[in-house]
Design a protein around this motif. Structure first.
Motif, PDB file in Angstrom:
ATOM      1  N   ASP A  74       0.814  -1.215   0.000  1.00  0.00           N
ATOM      2  CA  ASP A  74       0.000   0.000   0.000  1.00  0.00           C
ATOM      3  C   ASP A  74       0.850   1.269   0.000  1.00  0.00           C
ATOM      4  OD1 ASP A  74      -2.316  -1.295  -0.146  1.00  0.00           O
ATOM      5  OD2 ASP A  74      -2.864  -1.081   1.961  1.00  0.00           O
ATOM      6  N   SER A 108     -15.559   5.216   4.201  1.00  0.00           N
ATOM      7  CA  SER A 108     -14.729   4.070   3.832  1.00  0.00           C
ATOM      8  C   SER A 108     -15.069   3.633   2.411  1.00  0.00           C
ATOM      9  CB  SER A 108     -14.988   2.908   4.796  1.00  0.00           C
ATOM     10  OG  SER A 108     -16.306   2.411   4.603  1.00  0.00           O
ATOM     11  N   VAL A 134      -8.772  -2.687  -3.286  1.00  0.00           N
ATOM     12  CA  VAL A 134      -8.734  -1.928  -2.034  1.00  0.00           C
ATOM     13  C   VAL A 134      -9.574  -2.683  -1.013  1.00  0.00           C
ATOM     14  CG1 VAL A 134      -8.374   0.313  -3.115  1.00  0.00           C
ATOM     15  CG2 VAL A 134     -10.696  -0.472  -2.689  1.00  0.00           C
ATOM     16  N   ASP A 150     -10.706   0.651   3.852  1.00  0.00           N
ATOM     17  CA  ASP A 150      -9.801   1.752   3.471  1.00  0.00           C
ATOM     18  C   ASP A 150     -10.555   3.081   3.444  1.00  0.00           C
ATOM     19  OD1 ASP A 150      -7.662   0.090   3.224  1.00  0.00           O
ATOM     20  OD2 ASP A 150      -7.645   0.017   1.035  1.00  0.00           O
ATOM     21  N   ASP A 209      -7.957   7.725   0.485  1.00  0.00           N
ATOM     22  CA  ASP A 209      -6.871   6.890  -0.033  1.00  0.00           C
ATOM     23  C   ASP A 209      -7.284   6.232  -1.346  1.00  0.00           C
ATOM     24  OD1 ASP A 209      -5.301   7.520   2.128  1.00  0.00           O
ATOM     25  OD2 ASP A 209      -5.919   5.782   3.303  1.00  0.00           O
TER      26      ASP A 209
END
Lengths: 454, 454
Positions: free
Chosen positions: A8, B140, B216, B220, B224
């Motif tokens: 990441d 998220s 992902v 996360d 990001d």
């Protein structure tokens, strides 16, 4: 080794330290192993982060592996330096892999001799395509678009489109729609690939086009194109010339990159930093980019000094005024900056229009007055109690209200005026507005003090 | 009528005036004609721009035509107000058209009773999907993703995939890849639809997957995710749960919207404006959102006042110092803001990392010294000439150098420190840094003046 490194955060401390160590040891093999798993965008970031001398060492050891994607991802400010350091045959090889829109992006900011070197590396048809693209204005849709377009006559069926795609030699790497055109090459609609895949072969393409369809002109500004993608959730958008004929297509990943650059520009300009500043610049370049607005501020700050100097007699009689005056000025600066950030953002997102200008300006006026009142009560009471002078408290309070109103109005009117004049509303508005709030803050406070306290 | 209106600026003055006129006349038919050609995103903007009373009138006349897309496009701050004004059956109808990820986005910021009203409008399976999505943390990837995923076993051929897609009942509106999964639902790669369309039917899907493939985690942060899309030019990205199983997919248009919101947040926070401010707020809400940092600044500005008050004896002897001291402080404020904007941006784009922190801080130190020197020469000479005192010029120059260095270091160290503490580096750093440069500017100037001039 790769598994131990955090996927990441590809440029984490451990990899960066390992890269530095390999560079110092001149160990090209280890360097290749370290860079091999990285995406071109991360290698470009790495080149930006290791600074000029690191870049020189890295390129000397590793340049044969440099590819076009890495050059594309590099920040403009160091691209020139990196290209100059590459052996001509490596550069030619790297450039030949790229799509023509990426070559255009690479070329635009280079000096003449470097441009020539890259153009010479291309084959004849690519070179012609790139030179054609460069005839569109800078920062236009024509520069941003790719010329490889997947299109079909508007009377085709799904089956015809599939057969055509299966037989096509040279499809673009990424495409998401088939654009329908008429006999004069005017785009009439588009069909998503998902719909083509899920429809029957005898379905007419025109019966499964997307509801909403837009084109942009090749001469449109890239910032406007980015806005349209974000506003209407487009994935790709056909580009037309002055005769409404299809000349290319822009995809959302390029529009997203433009949106990101526009934001960077707004944020830096608002703070009075030149656009061509980069994190890998040394102290000299950094200082140079920032000096102009500092010198401009020296001039505008002298205005404040001049205003204060007119009240020297007042200050001599009541020296505590000198200590208190920056409070009024500084709080005005913050309020002006707040109104400014909100206004510049609203202009960028086209939420502040002629239709609601009056309401927004009145709102700022109201908010400035209300916050002025709130701050005046706190500061006025504190001043009156600490210095045992209700009159001093009242002067502080009055000056605060005046300056908060000026700050709110300045924060919205300065960027609006720049915008109406066709200038960038973010362009150094910060310096204008804080000058205004400084001057007015000192003038209101010392002026009221002269009238009521002396 | 539509053709006369400029398609590139759907909310131009003429349409806005016509809408206002229709609202005042209570003319629902004209209103429908005016709004009919507009995209949902533009109708949402219109609702934001016409202010609270305009919204009330418009919804009273037009609400039966409200659809889910318009609600999705509305800014969060007025969404609640609009939903409350809709008749329950209109709301239910509007919500049923939406994909579940859009329903989630709609729900998150509403109060309990409104959430219930919307959940009740959904059919059982959609309601379950929405409630499942709401179990992921706010902001998220799990909240951002759509749960409708187009996937295929990794050992399928192109022909099998095409037959499956052609037979599928309920494909998502927008999809660009087929995700390959293993028997445990772990994503193993993806194939673009363009490649499926152009490959032979007997080609194995695993032989035409994209080179670069990322997933992902549902937990996360959405910021990001937006970074990853922009950095690696992704169009869609599979989302996995804690067991690495495929649970959804995020597409680039949603990531672009997040990137845009993050930028807005950075810009407003840097200026000390709360996130929940909106252009359609009235003066009271606007004032309320901005007051906290103004009050905080009142406190920090009092620090400057305290520092100056320690030098009252000096100022009494040489009152011109009171006029000159804001120049040093104000130029420091600009320099600090410049360094701050560059640093906050570099942290957001992950260009400022542990690996180059030392170099960047040293660079700021160098740039601060160089600009301090440049400004010191100008201001020192001007001061010496205007006031006929070389010593006063020297004091101005010395204070300027000190404060420019403090500004440069503060501008980079304050956001870096906030970032290391896990806080948002943009959070009101502006107030910290300008307090620092004010206090140091006054202290350095008056301190040097006391030593050398008195």
């Amino acid at each position: 080794m790769d598994q131990a490194l955090d996927e990441d955060h590809p440029l984490d401390d451990r990899r960066m330290e390992a890269v530095q160590a390999a560079l110092e040891a001149g160990d090209g093999v280890t360097l290749s192993v370290l860079l091999e798993p990285l995406h071109a965008a991360d290698i470009a970031d790495l080149l930006e982060q290791i600074g000029p001398s690191g870049r020189r060492d890295l390129l000397a050891l590793w340049s044969p592996q440099m590819d076009g994607d890495i050059l594309s991802e590099l920040d403009e400010s160091i691209r020139e330096e990196v290209i100059a350091a590459l052996p001509p045959e490596v550069l030619a090889e790297a450039v030949r892999d790229l799509e023509t829109d990426d070559v255009v992006d690479l070329l635009e900011d280079l000096e003449e001799p470097q441009q020539e070197a890259i153009l010479d590396a291309l084959d004849v048809s690519d070179r012609a395509a790139v030179e054609q693209a460069l005839t569109w204005p800078e920062h236009s849709a024509g520069r941003l678009m790719q010329r490889e377009v997947v299109m079909a006559p508007q009377d085709w069926t799904v089956g015809q489109a599939i057969d055509f795609l299966r037989g096509a030699e040279d499809l673009p790497d990424q495409f998401y729609h088939v654009i329908l055109v008429d006999a004069r090459m005017k785009p009439k609609g588009y069909v998503t690939l998902g719909r083509i895949l899920s429809a029957r072969r005898d379905m007419a393409l025109r019966d499964i086009v997307e509801d909403s369809f837009r084109t942009v002109a090749a001469t449109d500004e890239e910032a406007d194109v980015a806005y349209i993608f974000n506003q209407y959730h487009l994935i790709s958008c056909p580009v037309v010339d002055e005769n409404d004929r299809l000349v290319g297509v822009i995809t959302i990943d390029d529009a997203m990159a433009v949106l990101d650059e526009e934001h960077e520009e707004d944020m830096l300009r608002l703070a009075g930093v030149g656009d061509d500043s980069n994190l890998s610049d040394g102290p000299f370049e950094t200082a140079k980019v920032r000096l102009p607005w500092l010198v401009a501020n020296l001039a505008t700050a002298s205005l404040s000094a001049f205003v204060i100097s007119r009240f020297e007699a007042t200050i001599t009689q009541l020296v505590v005024l000198a200590a208190l005056m920056p409070i009024v000025a500084s709080t005005g600066g913050i309020a002006g900056t707040q109104a400014l950030a909100v206004s510049v953002r609203a202009l960028a997102t086209r939420d502040l229009t002629r239709a609601n200008t009056r309401r927004v300006v009145l709102r700022e006026l109201g908010a400035g007055f209300l916050n002025g009142l709130g701050l005046a009560i706190i500061l006025g009471l504190a001043g009156a109690l600490i210095f045992g002078s209700p009159l001093l408290g009242a002067v502080l309070a009055g000056a605060m209200i005046v300056n908060q109103i000026v700050a709110a109005l300045g924060g919205v009117l300065v960027p609006l005026t720049l915008d109406r004049l066709g200038l960038d509303p973010a362009l150094a508005s910060g310096t204008f507005v804080t000058t205004l709030t400084d001057v007015m803050g000192f003038f209101a406070f010392l002026g009221l003090a002269t009238v009521f306290l002396i």
